[in-house]
Scaffold this motif. Structure first.
Motif, PDB file in Angstrom:
ATOM      1  N   THR A   1       0.823  -1.271  -0.048  1.00 48.29           N
ATOM      2  CA  THR A   1      -0.107  -0.188   0.158  1.00 48.29           C
ATOM      3  C   THR A   1       0.832   1.271   0.060  1.00 48.29           C
ATOM      4  OG1 THR A   1      -1.856   1.161   1.234  1.00 48.29           O
ATOM      5  CG2 THR A   1      -0.231  -0.043   2.388  1.00 48.29           C
ATOM      6  N   ILE A   2       0.241   2.303  -0.703  1.00 47.08           N
ATOM      7  CA  ILE A   2       1.042   3.653  -0.456  1.00 47.08           C
ATOM      8  C   ILE A   2      -0.163   4.462   0.290  1.00 47.08           C
ATOM      9  CG2 ILE A   2       1.939   5.667  -1.796  1.00 47.08           C
ATOM     10  CD1 ILE A   2       2.915   3.716  -3.992  1.00 47.08           C
ATOM     11  N   LEU A   3       0.311   5.487   1.362  1.00 44.46           N
ATOM     12  CA  LEU A   3      -0.500   6.213   2.034  1.00 44.46           C
ATOM     13  C   LEU A   3      -0.318   7.626   1.424  1.00 44.46           C
ATOM     14  CD1 LEU A   3      -0.309   4.420   5.576  1.00 44.46           C
ATOM     15  CD2 LEU A   3      -1.755   3.928   3.586  1.00 44.46           C
ATOM     16  N   GLY A   4      -1.447   8.355   1.673  1.00 46.36           N
ATOM     17  CA  GLY A   4      -1.523   9.820   1.618  1.00 46.36           C
ATOM     18  C   GLY A   4      -0.897  10.255   2.775  1.00 46.36           C
ATOM     19  N   GLU A   5      -0.506  11.594   2.880  1.00 48.10           N
ATOM     20  CA  GLU A   5       0.174  12.347   4.033  1.00 48.10           C
ATOM     21  C   GLU A   5      -0.707  12.404   5.303  1.00 48.10           C
ATOM     22  OE1 GLU A   5       0.569  15.397   6.483  1.00 48.10           O
ATOM     23  OE2 GLU A   5      -0.801  15.442   4.996  1.00 48.10           O
ATOM     24  N   GLY A   6      -2.002  12.558   5.096  1.00 45.48           N
ATOM     25  CA  GLY A   6      -2.921  12.753   6.033  1.00 45.48           C
ATOM     26  C   GLY A   6      -3.013  11.341   6.751  1.00 45.48           C
ATOM     27  N   VAL A   7      -3.181  10.385   6.148  1.00 47.12           N
ATOM     28  CA  VAL A   7      -3.440   8.825   6.813  1.00 47.12           C
ATOM     29  C   VAL A   7      -2.478   8.649   7.431  1.00 47.12           C
ATOM     30  CG1 VAL A   7      -4.157   6.649   6.281  1.00 47.12           C
ATOM     31  CG2 VAL A   7      -5.241   8.356   4.778  1.00 47.12           C
ATOM     32  N   ALA A   8      -1.108   8.804   6.758  1.00 42.78           N
ATOM     33  CA  ALA A   8      -0.039   8.283   7.469  1.00 42.78           C
ATOM     34  C   ALA A   8       0.214   9.264   8.812  1.00 42.78           C
ATOM     35  CB  ALA A   8       1.189   8.514   6.606  1.00 42.78           C
ATOM     36  N   ARG A   9      -0.094  10.617   8.746  1.00 49.14           N
ATOM     37  CA  ARG A   9       0.022  11.164   9.949  1.00 49.14           C
ATOM     38  C   ARG A   9      -0.933  10.790  10.985  1.00 49.14           C
ATOM     39  NH1 ARG A   9      -2.920  15.929   9.943  1.00 49.14           N
ATOM     40  NH2 ARG A   9      -2.503  15.991   7.811  1.00 49.14           N
ATOM     41  N   LEU A  10      -2.212  10.666  10.450  1.00 50.22           N
ATOM     42  CA  LEU A  10      -3.202  10.082  11.581  1.00 50.22           C
ATOM     43  C   LEU A  10      -2.836   8.816  12.289  1.00 50.22           C
ATOM     44  CD1 LEU A  10      -5.882  11.728  12.318  1.00 50.22           C
ATOM     45  CD2 LEU A  10      -7.086  10.519  10.827  1.00 50.22           C
ATOM     46  N   ARG A  11      -2.315   7.742  11.475  1.00 46.17           N
ATOM     47  CA  ARG A  11      -2.295   6.343  12.041  1.00 46.17           C
ATOM     48  C   ARG A  11      -0.565   6.335  12.436  1.00 46.17           C
ATOM     49  NH1 ARG A  11      -5.990   2.579  10.305  1.00 46.17           N
ATOM     50  NH2 ARG A  11      -4.714   0.952  11.270  1.00 46.17           N
ATOM     51  N   LYS A  12      -0.051   7.574  12.524  1.00 46.89           N
ATOM     52  CA  LYS A  12       1.393   7.442  12.952  1.00 46.89           C
ATOM     53  C   LYS A  12       2.164   6.295  12.022  1.00 46.89           C
ATOM     54  CE  LYS A  12       0.576   9.487  17.403  1.00 46.89           C
ATOM     55  NZ  LYS A  12      -0.842   9.827  17.030  1.00 46.89           N
ATOM     56  N   ALA A  13       1.977   6.237  10.825  1.00 44.04           N
ATOM     57  CA  ALA A  13       2.688   5.332  10.124  1.00 44.04           C
ATOM     58  C   ALA A  13       3.753   5.431   9.478  1.00 44.04           C
ATOM     59  CB  ALA A  13       1.337   4.719   8.954  1.00 44.04           C
TER      60      ALA A  13
ATOM     61  N   ALA B   1      -0.811  17.106  -1.096  1.00 42.10           N
ATOM     62  CA  ALA B   1      -1.799  16.697   0.066  1.00 42.10           C
ATOM     63  C   ALA B   1      -2.951  17.265  -0.159  1.00 42.10           C
ATOM     64  CB  ALA B   1      -1.227  17.238   1.446  1.00 42.10           C
ATOM     65  N   LEU B   2      -3.116  18.284  -0.984  1.00 36.40           N
ATOM     66  CA  LEU B   2      -4.735  18.935  -1.190  1.00 36.40           C
ATOM     67  C   LEU B   2      -5.569  17.888  -1.709  1.00 36.40           C
ATOM     68  CD1 LEU B   2      -6.392  21.555  -1.074  1.00 36.40           C
ATOM     69  CD2 LEU B   2      -5.602  22.110  -3.217  1.00 36.40           C
ATOM     70  N   VAL B   3      -5.128  16.840  -2.687  1.00 35.19           N
ATOM     71  CA  VAL B   3      -5.831  15.874  -3.268  1.00 35.19           C
ATOM     72  C   VAL B   3      -5.456  14.534  -2.937  1.00 35.19           C
ATOM     73  CG1 VAL B   3      -6.460  17.418  -5.257  1.00 35.19           C
ATOM     74  CG2 VAL B   3      -4.512  16.163  -5.474  1.00 35.19           C
ATOM     75  N   THR B   4      -4.554  14.321  -2.156  1.00 37.67           N
ATOM     76  CA  THR B   4      -4.161  13.008  -1.660  1.00 37.67           C
ATOM     77  C   THR B   4      -3.968  12.597  -0.280  1.00 37.67           C
ATOM     78  OG1 THR B   4      -1.808  13.434  -1.770  1.00 37.67           O
ATOM     79  CG2 THR B   4      -2.668  12.850  -4.014  1.00 37.67           C
ATOM     80  N   SER B   5      -4.475  13.572   0.381  1.00 34.39           N
ATOM     81  CA  SER B   5      -4.489  13.386   1.902  1.00 34.39           C
ATOM     82  C   SER B   5      -4.889  12.253   2.539  1.00 34.39           C
ATOM     83  CB  SER B   5      -4.714  14.849   2.606  1.00 34.39           C
ATOM     84  OG  SER B   5      -4.428  14.624   3.999  1.00 34.39           O
ATOM     85  N   ASP B   6      -6.114  11.972   1.923  1.00 39.27           N
ATOM     86  CA  ASP B   6      -6.842  10.745   2.416  1.00 39.27           C
ATOM     87  C   ASP B   6      -6.809   9.530   1.798  1.00 39.27           C
ATOM     88  OD1 ASP B   6      -8.143  11.686   0.096  1.00 39.27           O
ATOM     89  OD2 ASP B   6     -10.289  11.296   1.102  1.00 39.27           O
ATOM     90  N   LEU B   7      -5.826   9.320   0.790  1.00 40.69           N
ATOM     91  CA  LEU B   7      -5.805   8.273  -0.236  1.00 40.69           C
ATOM     92  C   LEU B   7      -4.926   7.147   0.544  1.00 40.69           C
ATOM     93  CD1 LEU B   7      -4.783   9.533  -3.543  1.00 40.69           C
ATOM     94  CD2 LEU B   7      -6.793   8.356  -2.919  1.00 40.69           C
ATOM     95  N   VAL B   8      -5.521   5.909   0.281  1.00 41.24           N
ATOM     96  CA  VAL B   8      -4.911   4.609   0.589  1.00 41.24           C
ATOM     97  C   VAL B   8      -4.822   3.869  -0.709  1.00 41.24           C
ATOM     98  CG1 VAL B   8      -4.669   2.357   1.945  1.00 41.24           C
ATOM     99  CG2 VAL B   8      -5.574   4.616   3.070  1.00 41.24           C
TER     100      VAL B   8
END
Length: 382
Positions: free
Chosen positions: A131-143, A172-179
């Motif tokens: 998987t490749i994570l967006g910046e926001g998901v990685a920050r929220l999950r501390k991944a 991040a504007l369009v990919t922050s929540d991507l998984v």
């Protein structure tokens, strides 16, 4: 001895600065209020214009045409057979199905967008279990890169993947929540059959033929909703313009109060100022010189306030990431994009702001000063 016009104005400015220093308290209060209002207005303008521009840049590579299948007016999965109906339309360079969907993470109380990278995104190629994570998901999950990410699927079975990479904050504007996941993992996670897609995307050879191709697709697929790239851009523009207008409307009360305050201070002459005008008239100053002095005073105060407020707003938006405005103009939700906007300023907006803040204040000084200047000096000093 006569002085040149330039020398005369320099002398007036020098005298004006001395007079402003004598009324330092009054001018300081007016300056602070002036700067605060300009700071708020300029911050809203800078942030909304920059985020609209950034969105348009990010969406420049979006598909020219997106096709969705509608059932009873609702978005439904697209059968694979639709690709055969539209793939051979003249002017279409390529047609492919996309797989994407939303996932609510109960642990973080945030919505993620699960998506399979397109065939042309070779740098995002994924194998099963990656998987490749967006910046926001990685920050929220501390991944972190190389760690394991586990998601509980709607079927109750966990999907365990290794994090191959994390997308940069530049997008991040369009990919922050991507998984981003592989096609096999996506279909397994949502229990999808092999012959359906979320939607279809078309790439066209000539941008001028988009409307023609849309017409042909509508004829062949009457139950489809067709969205073009320009439609998406207009939607983003409308959303950010609406939020900007909402915030400016909320600031309307402050702006009205500021206007009343400014005109009261600018149009009302204190006893000290009246005596000063009377003395100047008595020692030989003419009405034009007195008007010029007061116009210079108003112009210097409003100009310095505008410059200070604008520079402070610039620093707030582009150096400190607009911390006061982001939650309102960017959107509401748990998962906020964390990104830095590149400087982007609309000159027309800035000129409009300057016109409606500097000119009225300066003009408001003319009438009361003119009335005092044409009055007999003895009567004014009384």
């Amino acid at each position: 001895m006569t002085h040149s016009p330039l020398r005369r104005q320099l002398n007036l400015i020098d005298f004006t600065l001395a007079a402003m220093r004598r009324r330092l308290g009054r001018n300081a209060i007016l300056f602070v209020v002036y700067v605060l209002v300009i700071f708020l207005l300029a911050s809203v303008m800078f942030f909304s214009h920059a985020i609209r521009r950034e969105a348009s840049v990010m969406l420049a590579d979006a598909p020219e045409i997106t096709i969705q299948h509608l059932v009873m007016g609702r978005h439904d999965l697209v059968p694979l057979s639709y690709l055969d109906k539209i793939g051979k339309i003249r002017g279409v360079r390529s047609a492919e199905g996309r797989l994407w969907g939303y996932y609510y993470d109960r642990g973080t109380k945030a919505n993620y967008t699960l998506m399979v990278p397109g065939k042309n995104a070779t740098n995002l190629k994924l194998e099963e279990g990656q998987t490749i994570l967006g910046e926001g998901v990685a920050r929220l999950r501390k991944a972190q890169k190389g760690r394991i990410l586990a998601l509980s699927s709607p079927t109750g079975k966990p999907l365990v993947m290794r994090i191959k990479d994390i997308l940069t904050s530049d997008s991040a504007l369009v990919t922050s929540d991507l998984v981003l996941v592989s096609e096999a993992d996506f279909r397994k996670f949502f229990n999808l059959q092999q012959d359906v897609y979320t939607d279809l995307v078309l790439s066209v050879r000539n941008q001028r033929e988009v409307a023609t191709i849309v017409g042909k697709v509508s004829y062949r697929l009457p139950d489809a909703r067709i969205v073009t790239r320009s439609d998406v851009l207009r939607t983003y523009e409308a959303i950010f313009s609406w939020r900007e207008g909402l915030l400016l409307a909320l600031l309307g009360t402050s702006i009205i109060a500021f206007t009343i305050f400014v005109f009261d201070k600018a149009s009302g002459l204190s006893g000290e100022e009246r005596r000063e005008i009377g003395i100047l008239k008595a020692i030989g100053w003419d009405t034009g010189d007195i008007l010029a002095m007061k116009v210079w005073e108003a112009a210097l105060l409003s100009g310095l306030s505008f410059l200070t407020g604008t520079l402070t707003a610039y620093a707030h938006v582009f150096l400190f990431d607009a911390g006061l405005l982001k939650p309102v103009l960017q959107g509401w939700g748990v998962l906020y994009p964390d990104f830095t906007l590149p400087p982007a300023i609309d000159g027309l907006q800035l000129a409009t702001l300057a016109f409606f803040t500097i000119v009225p204040f300066t003009a408001a000084t003319i009438v009361p000063i003119w009335r005092a200047a044409i009055t007999d000096p003895e009567q004014v000093m009384r």
